[in-house]
Design a protein around this motif. Structure first.
Motif, mmCIF file in Angstrom:
data_model
loop_
_atom_site.group_PDB
_atom_site.id
_atom_site.type_symbol
_atom_site.label_atom_id
_atom_site.label_comp_id
_atom_site.label_asym_id
_atom_site.label_seq_id
_atom_site.Cartn_x
_atom_site.Cartn_y
_atom_site.Cartn_z
ATOM 1 N N THR A 45 4.835 2.438 6.366
ATOM 2 C CA THR A 45 3.744 1.647 6.875
ATOM 3 C C THR A 45 4.057 0.360 7.637
ATOM 4 N N PRO A 46 3.523 0.098 8.675
ATOM 5 C CA PRO A 46 3.840 -0.954 9.345
ATOM 6 C C PRO A 46 3.982 -2.254 8.957
ATOM 7 N N VAL A 47 2.625 -2.808 8.619
ATOM 8 C CA VAL A 47 2.851 -4.202 7.958
ATOM 9 C C VAL A 47 3.673 -4.251 6.775
ATOM 10 N N CYS A 48 3.523 -3.214 6.002
ATOM 11 C CA CYS A 48 4.568 -3.358 4.635
ATOM 12 C C CYS A 48 5.931 -3.459 5.276
ATOM 13 N N ARG B 289 -2.599 -5.614 -1.512
ATOM 14 C CA ARG B 289 -1.293 -6.338 -1.359
ATOM 15 C C ARG B 289 -1.494 -7.388 -2.613
ATOM 16 N N ALA C 22 -4.858 -4.576 2.638
ATOM 17 C CA ALA C 22 -3.871 -3.682 3.338
ATOM 18 C C ALA C 22 -3.524 -4.342 5.044
ATOM 19 N N PRO D 215 0.856 -1.194 0.055
ATOM 20 C CA PRO D 215 -0.059 -0.018 0.034
ATOM 21 C C PRO D 215 0.972 1.278 0.015
HETATM 22 C C1 BEZ Z 1 0.472 -1.232 6.636
HETATM 23 O O1 BEZ Z 1 1.304 -1.817 5.909
HETATM 24 O O2 BEZ Z 1 0.672 -1.463 7.907
HETATM 25 C C2 BEZ Z 1 -0.776 -0.666 6.114
HETATM 26 C C3 BEZ Z 1 -0.680 0.311 5.061
HETATM 27 C C4 BEZ Z 1 -2.057 0.455 4.673
HETATM 28 C C5 BEZ Z 1 -3.156 0.411 5.391
HETATM 29 C C6 BEZ Z 1 -2.976 -0.111 6.492
HETATM 30 C C7 BEZ Z 1 -1.827 -0.881 6.877
#
Ligand code: BEZ
Length: 212
Positions: A43-46, A123, A142, A39
């Protein structure tokens, strides 16, 4: 906006990246490719995904798969973010991240799903074969980070089934028995699969994985 389906030719593109200009077909060469979108930078998950992907690079290389990430931020942003990824995930990002500020590649690969988010890529995962056709498409929201073990598992299945007349059953993992293609008669299967053929039902025949 393009719709890409399994078996389609993966659209070629040339785009800027964290490693300079990249042409998809040149980058993949005669091997396999995995193109996966994120996304956004920072960003945290990415951040966890890209750190994990970097740690899996040897596993992708062993399978002759070139890795290519993408997000809709620019190359300068990627460069700053990569420093954070390396620091926080204890790794070194070792594959290019496409800088898709103009969303050219995202649009080409239908990575923006407007009802999920009108500006950010979801994703997406595209696995591209040596013949440049799309072998697998997976889409996560995301909020859900991908499982890179699963991506390797599915590549193992794709590469096995590309070369042998078999399919892989539910939850298959390398080394497990495989399903014989329905196109082959049991009689023919006995000649092809010399490790043995188990006929559970006329339409469900199992054999040990043929390439190990
Ligand atoms: C993430 O990578 O943490 C993330 C990115 C966009 C929306 C929500 C989470």
């Amino acid at each position: 906006m393009a719709t890409i389906r399994l078996g389609d030719i993966a659209p070629d593109f040339t785009a800027d990246s964290s490693a300079g200009m990249i042409n998809l077909y040149d980058y993949i060469g005669d091997g396999w490719g995995i193109l996966f979108s994120h996304p956004a930078d920072f960003t945290p998950v990415c951040t966890t995904e890209l750190g994990t992907a970097a740690k899996f690079k040897d596993d992708f290389e062993k399978r002759n798969v070139k890795m290519l990430a993408l997000s809709v931020d620019g190359a300068a942003s990627h460069a700053e973010w990569i420093k954070d990824i390396n620091e926080t995930q204890n790794t070194t990002v070792n594959f290019p991240i496409i800088a898709d500020e103009d969303k050219k590649v995202s649009d080409l690969y239908d990575m923006i799903h407007p009802n999920a988010n009108s500006t950010l890529t979801v994703r997406s995962v595209y696995i591209i074969g040596p013949d440049k056709t799309v072998k697998l498409i997976i889409t996560y929201p995301a909020s859900t980070g991908r499982n890179f073990h699963e991506l390797l598992r599915v590549i193992d299945s794709l590469q096995l089934t590309a070369n042998h007349k078999v399919a892989t059953p539910a939850n298959w993992k390398p080394g497990d028995d495989v399903v014989i293609s329905p196109a082959i008669t049991t009689e023919d299967a006995k000649g092809i699969f010399t490790k043995g053929v188990e006929e559970v039902k006329p339409y469900l025949r199992m054999t040990p994985q043929p390439n190990i």
